[in-house]
Design a protein around this motif. Structure first.
Motif, PDB file in Angstrom:
ATOM      1  N   LYS A 190       0.809  -1.208   0.000  1.00  0.00           N
ATOM      2  CA  LYS A 190       0.000   0.000   0.000  1.00  0.00           C
ATOM      3  C   LYS A 190       0.848   1.266   0.000  1.00  0.00           C
ATOM      4  CE  LYS A 190      -3.919  -1.886  -0.246  1.00  0.00           C
ATOM      5  NZ  LYS A 190      -4.667  -1.664  -1.484  1.00  0.00           N
ATOM      6  N   GLY A 191       0.221   2.345  -0.454  1.00  0.00           N
ATOM      7  CA  GLY A 191       0.780   3.672  -0.281  1.00  0.00           C
ATOM      8  C   GLY A 191       0.041   4.316   0.865  1.00  0.00           C
ATOM      9  N   VAL A 192       0.711   4.511   1.983  1.00  0.00           N
ATOM     10  CA  VAL A 192       0.048   5.002   3.194  1.00  0.00           C
ATOM     11  C   VAL A 192       0.126   6.518   3.242  1.00  0.00           C
ATOM     12  CG1 VAL A 192       0.085   5.010   5.717  1.00  0.00           C
ATOM     13  CG2 VAL A 192       0.503   2.877   4.468  1.00  0.00           C
ATOM     14  N   VAL A 193      -1.016   7.138   3.450  1.00  0.00           N
ATOM     15  CA  VAL A 193      -1.104   8.587   3.644  1.00  0.00           C
ATOM     16  C   VAL A 193      -1.762   8.829   4.993  1.00  0.00           C
ATOM     17  CG1 VAL A 193      -2.218  10.717   2.872  1.00  0.00           C
ATOM     18  CG2 VAL A 193      -1.203   9.168   1.199  1.00  0.00           C
ATOM     19  N   ARG A 194      -1.146   9.681   5.801  1.00  0.00           N
ATOM     20  CA  ARG A 194      -1.700   9.989   7.122  1.00  0.00           C
ATOM     21  C   ARG A 194      -2.628  11.198   7.012  1.00  0.00           C
ATOM     22  NH1 ARG A 194       3.005   8.517  11.550  1.00  0.00           N
ATOM     23  NH2 ARG A 194       3.805   6.712  10.390  1.00  0.00           N
ATOM     24  N   ALA A 195      -3.870  10.979   7.417  1.00  0.00           N
ATOM     25  CA  ALA A 195      -4.891  12.012   7.313  1.00  0.00           C
ATOM     26  C   ALA A 195      -5.271  12.515   8.697  1.00  0.00           C
ATOM     27  CB  ALA A 195      -6.120  11.450   6.600  1.00  0.00           C
ATOM     28  N   LYS A 196      -5.894  13.685   8.714  1.00  0.00           N
ATOM     29  CA  LYS A 196      -6.429  14.232   9.960  1.00  0.00           C
ATOM     30  C   LYS A 196      -7.821  13.634  10.198  1.00  0.00           C
ATOM     31  CE  LYS A 196      -2.996  17.244  10.445  1.00  0.00           C
ATOM     32  NZ  LYS A 196      -3.243  18.695  10.448  1.00  0.00           N
ATOM     33  N   ASP A 197      -8.283  13.697  11.438  1.00  0.00           N
ATOM     34  CA  ASP A 197      -9.589  13.157  11.801  1.00  0.00           C
ATOM     35  C   ASP A 197     -10.672  14.164  11.427  1.00  0.00           C
ATOM     36  OD1 ASP A 197     -11.519  11.489  12.800  1.00  0.00           O
ATOM     37  OD2 ASP A 197     -11.104  11.896  14.909  1.00  0.00           O
ATOM     38  N   THR A 198     -10.884  14.307  10.114  1.00  0.00           N
ATOM     39  CA  THR A 198     -11.866  15.245   9.579  1.00  0.00           C
ATOM     40  C   THR A 198     -12.783  14.497   8.619  1.00  0.00           C
ATOM     41  OG1 THR A 198     -10.337  15.846   7.799  1.00  0.00           O
ATOM     42  CG2 THR A 198     -10.341  17.252   9.764  1.00  0.00           C
ATOM     43  N   PRO A 199     -14.003  14.984   8.391  1.00  0.00           N
ATOM     44  CA  PRO A 199     -14.945  14.260   7.514  1.00  0.00           C
ATOM     45  C   PRO A 199     -14.366  13.941   6.146  1.00  0.00           C
ATOM     46  CG  PRO A 199     -16.091  16.000   8.702  1.00  0.00           C
ATOM     47  CD  PRO A 199     -14.622  16.179   9.006  1.00  0.00           C
ATOM     48  N   ASP A 200     -14.495  12.675   5.753  1.00  0.00           N
ATOM     49  CA  ASP A 200     -14.048  12.147   4.458  1.00  0.00           C
ATOM     50  C   ASP A 200     -12.532  12.143   4.275  1.00  0.00           C
ATOM     51  OD1 ASP A 200     -16.671  11.682   3.839  1.00  0.00           O
ATOM     52  OD2 ASP A 200     -16.864  13.361   2.460  1.00  0.00           O
TER      53      ASP A 200
END
Length: 799
Positions: A190-200
């Motif tokens: 996988k290509g992992v991207v770290r996201a914030k806890d925001t909608p969608d």
């Protein structure tokens, strides 16, 4: 990297079963659980088949799903099914528990409360949510579970889409996310991207804005939905499904749910009103026009066929809600893009033209770019995360900020201002600092502009990832011509990189492969890798050149082309140092043949290949027929007196004659094209470094080239059996007269020509038979028609 030896998948719906399937692709066993069917709760627990029905049905459905979610059907044996009532305690044996139940917060909380009672301390727990906030799920969890809990947003289908968004919870330990990130990249590919806890999160937040903007304005440009898809697909570096076809694949009802996450959860979004459900989509859902899953959405397939035999597809008029025939409109920008020699040039042609199509494409990009840039740091801290998310999640070739660079940052900002759009802070900061691009290469390292520091930072790079382009930029080219390059990979390994059109095999490419072998034989390098990072490994031999020789009746030239290919492949096979091939994606005909002559193969998980020569009226003549025979005879047990080789050779005959093509790298092994000793690499970015490591490992183990194979002729009795089978296929309408002629030549090569049964043969004997058959077939009108049709239409002709 965190050690994950067993996974619990909680929920066996479309997404849960697909995640379990991809875990199986990567050799990870899983326990897939679902509810007990209604009416059976509390019933006799000994009737496990009935109680496990939902999970088992989902597992069975994986066998029929297209495209297949698994590399090989046998891999599904790694998925064990169960139900929540009986089997939840068994999650204590799992290192990772991934929840994939309905997108309903109350249901998720109930699941996590049950998980808290049975999980082992230290086990990782994740929610595969597509938009529910992580902080809203943690209430039922104890401190250890909170520390090991975060979101994992797989994109569907997990096998094919690279993106995996990680969303840390409020109490997630950083080392848990780091360890799982390494596992996801190195094991799951996988290509992992770290996201914030925001909608969608990231990818869906950006894509939904882009789609909502298109839905709002496309009719202002007098465009139809098919026009939009023509303008927003591969011509701008985006996926073939473009816009409306993508929404059909997602499902219109699902899409409405996703935009609702933003509308309801982001009251301060400057574009919030745009996320209100469009009336046309609400009407589509009310009428059951949900897309692919309902059979009709923005597009509708009919039973009618066009003049080329393809099913007629209608498009939806969003004003009348009726389906109408598609009309292909000509756009000057698309015509200009077709003449472009690079992706960047194509992007510029599409965005800077004067026609209505180009004006629409520009407006779409400009508004999407402003919105994406304004989401930093709300949804992500940097542009790299956004570009990776849209590329890996939606199969785009180029990210938003990469597109910005291709057009020119100053040009884009000036044109935005002229359109009344305000350049976002990150773009203004870049220009104020005196820079002119979001990305740059410095000392061989790719860097990106960072808003927080107002300077450039290195793009994070997994040490296993390998980019040939960067090695070449740093001066790693040893030798090159128009067809290929020799690139120094370091540690005594040289790489042959192809760069012909579709990486088709021609004289230049073969000359460079021979040059690489010579460098190894001379001791200048210890081993060689055959690899490239183009869209496809190789489309096979250059048919245009072969047809040219045929049309001139230069039969000596036809034979010489085959002979040179054979000689180069044999030089690789008996090279003093190991040669490791790294095929990926389309690997047809000659691409398979050269791969078969390597000491080892590191094949990409997504490799679709086979010896397809019969489709163009010939047989494999670069050593492929010989290799299929050699490999078939190698299966005959040495310890069984008078072991019958016929069943093994028959399998090779059928594989070549039917031009079987794999649906994965693993299936290439199953079909007999490759060996059980070869390696499947799930992460394409890691393939070359893996191939280099395999090459170095063979050297360290004291590699010696193989001895020439001792082959045996099966003679006329075996050939008669093959002929009988082909005759039955002709009678059944499955083979034409020319198919039968091709099959006769394949049978003659595999059975030793005119030799008596049991006669010993060398590899060269079989190569000679290959060339003879190849040249003979090239002289027939029907083979010439097949070659011409393939070149003109890109698909086989059955004649």
């Amino acid at each position: 990297m965190r050690e994950i030896s067993r996974v619990a998948v909680l929920g066996s719906g479309v997404m849960g079963s697909a995640i379990a399937a991809h875990l199986a692709n990567c050799g990870i066993p899983s326990l897939m659980l679902d509810i007990v069917p209604p009416g059976l709760s509390g019933a006799d627990k000994s009737d496990k088949a009935k109680r496990n029905y939902l999970a088992q049905a989902s597992k069975d459905a994986l066998l029929k799903a297209k495209p297949s979610p698994v590399y090989r059907k046998s891999y599904l044996d790694l998925i064990e099914v169960g139900n929540f009532e009986d089997d939840l305690p068994r999650i204590a044996d799992c290192d990772w528990i991934v929840e994939v139940v309905k997108e309903d917060l109350d249901i998720k909380k109930k699941v996590f409360a049950a998980v808290a009672k049975h999980r082992s301390p230290g086990s990782v727990v994740t929610s595969n949510t597509s938009g529910i906030l992580l902080r809203s799920m943690v209430e039922p969890m104890d401190d250890d579970m909170r520390a090991h809990f975060f979101g994992t947003h797989f994109f569907n289908p997990p096998r094919y889409l690279k993106l995996l968004e990680f969303i840390p919870g409020p109490d997630t330990l950083p080392e848990v996310v780091d360890g799982m990130g390494a596992f996801a990249e190195n094991v799951l590919g996988k290509g992992v991207v770290r996201a914030k806890d925001t909608p969608d999160f990231i990818a869906n937040r950006i894509l939904t804005f882009a789609c909502q903007y298109i839905l709002k304005v496309f009719r202002d440009y007098a465009l139809t939905i098919e026009d939009v898809d023509a303008l927003t697909g591969p011509n701008i570096g985006h996926a073939r499904s473009a816009t409306f076809r993508t929404l059909d694949l997602v499902g219109v009802d699902t899409y409405l749910h996703v935009i609702g996450n933003v509308y309801n959860g982001c009251p301060n979004d400057e574009q919030r009103d745009l996320f209100a459900p469009p009336d046309c989509l609400v009407r589509m859902v009310d009428q059951g026009l949900l897309g692919e899953k309902s059979g009709s959405g923005f597009f509708q397939k009919t039973e009618a066929r066009d003049e080329k035999g393809k099913r007629v597809i209608l498009s939806l008029d969003l004003d009348t809600m009726e389906y109408t025939p598609q009309e292909k409109k000509r756009f000057d920008c698309i015509g200009a893009a077709r003449g472009a020699d690079s992706l960047e040039a194509k992007v510029r042609a599409m965005h800077t033209g004067e026609d209505e199509g180009s004006k629409f494409v520009w407006a779409h990009f400009a508004n999407m770019a402003v919105y994406a840039a304004n989401r930093i740091p709300e949804i992500a801290d940097d542009i790299v995360s956004i570009d990776h998310a849209v590329k890996w999640g939606f199969a785009w070739e180029i990210g938003i900020f990469e597109t910005w660079d291709a057009l020119g940052v100053e040009y884009v900002c000036d044109r935005m201002k002229a359109d009344g759009l305000e350049a976002p802070p990150i773009a203004q900061a870049l220009l104020d600092a005196g820079y002119d691009s979001f990305y740059r290469t410095e000392a061989g390292r790719r860097q990106y502009f960072d808003l927080a520091s107002k300077g450039y930072l290195d793009v994070p790079q997994n040490p296993r990832a390998f980019a040939l382009a960067r090695v070449k930029q740093a001066g790693g080219v040893v030798e090159e011509n128009e067809g290929a390059s020799l690139v120094d990979l370091g540690d005594g390994i040289v790489c042959v990189e192809f760069h012909t059109k579709m990486n088709a095999i021609d004289a230049d490419l073969l000359a460079m492969m021979q040059a690489g072998v010579n460098l190894v034989n001379e001791g200048r390098f210890a081993g060689m890798v055959v690899a490239n990072q183009g869209d496809h490994f190789s489309a096979g031999a250059n048919l245009f050149l072969i047809l040219g020789e045929i049309m001139q009746e230069n039969w000596a030239g036809v034979e010489q082309a085959a002979q040179v290919f054979q000689q180069v492949n044999m030089a690789m096979r008996f090279c003093k140092g190991p040669v490791v091939a790294a095929p990926h994606h389309y690997t047809f005909g000659g691409g398979i043949e050269l791969t078969q002559h390597a000491a080892r193969v590191v094949v990409a998980g997504e490799t679709y290949g086979g010896l397809v020569e019969a489709g163009v009226g010939v047989i494999p003549a670069g050593g492929g027929s010989k290799e299929m025979l050699r490999r078939a005879l190698a299966y005959v047990p040495d310890n069984v007196p008078e072991g019958d080789p016929f069943p093994y050779v028959r399998r090779a005959f059928e594989t070549i004659g039917m031009a079987k093509v794999s649906t994965s790298g693993a299936e290439l092994i199953e079909l007999g094209y490759l060996s059980d000793n070869d390696v499947v690499c799930v992460n394409f970015d890691h393939q070359i470094s893996r191939a280099k490591a395999v090459c170095l490992g063979l050297i360290q183990a004291g590699y010696e080239p193989p001895r020439p194979a001792r082959l045996v002729a099966l003679g006329e009795p075996a050939r008669a059996a093959f002929r009988s089978g082909v005759y039955q296929m002709q009678r059944g309408g499955y083979a034409s007269e020319h198919d039968a002629l091709i099959a006769e030549h394949i049978a003659r090569v595999l059975t030793g020509g005119d030799r008596m049964p049991g006669t010993a043969m060398s590899e060269q004997d079989v190569l000679d038979l290959e060339r003879e058959a190849f040249c003979s077939l090239c002289g027939t009108e029907k083979t010439q028609a097949r070659i011409q049709h393939m070149l003109a239409e890109g698909k086989p002709l059955r004649n």
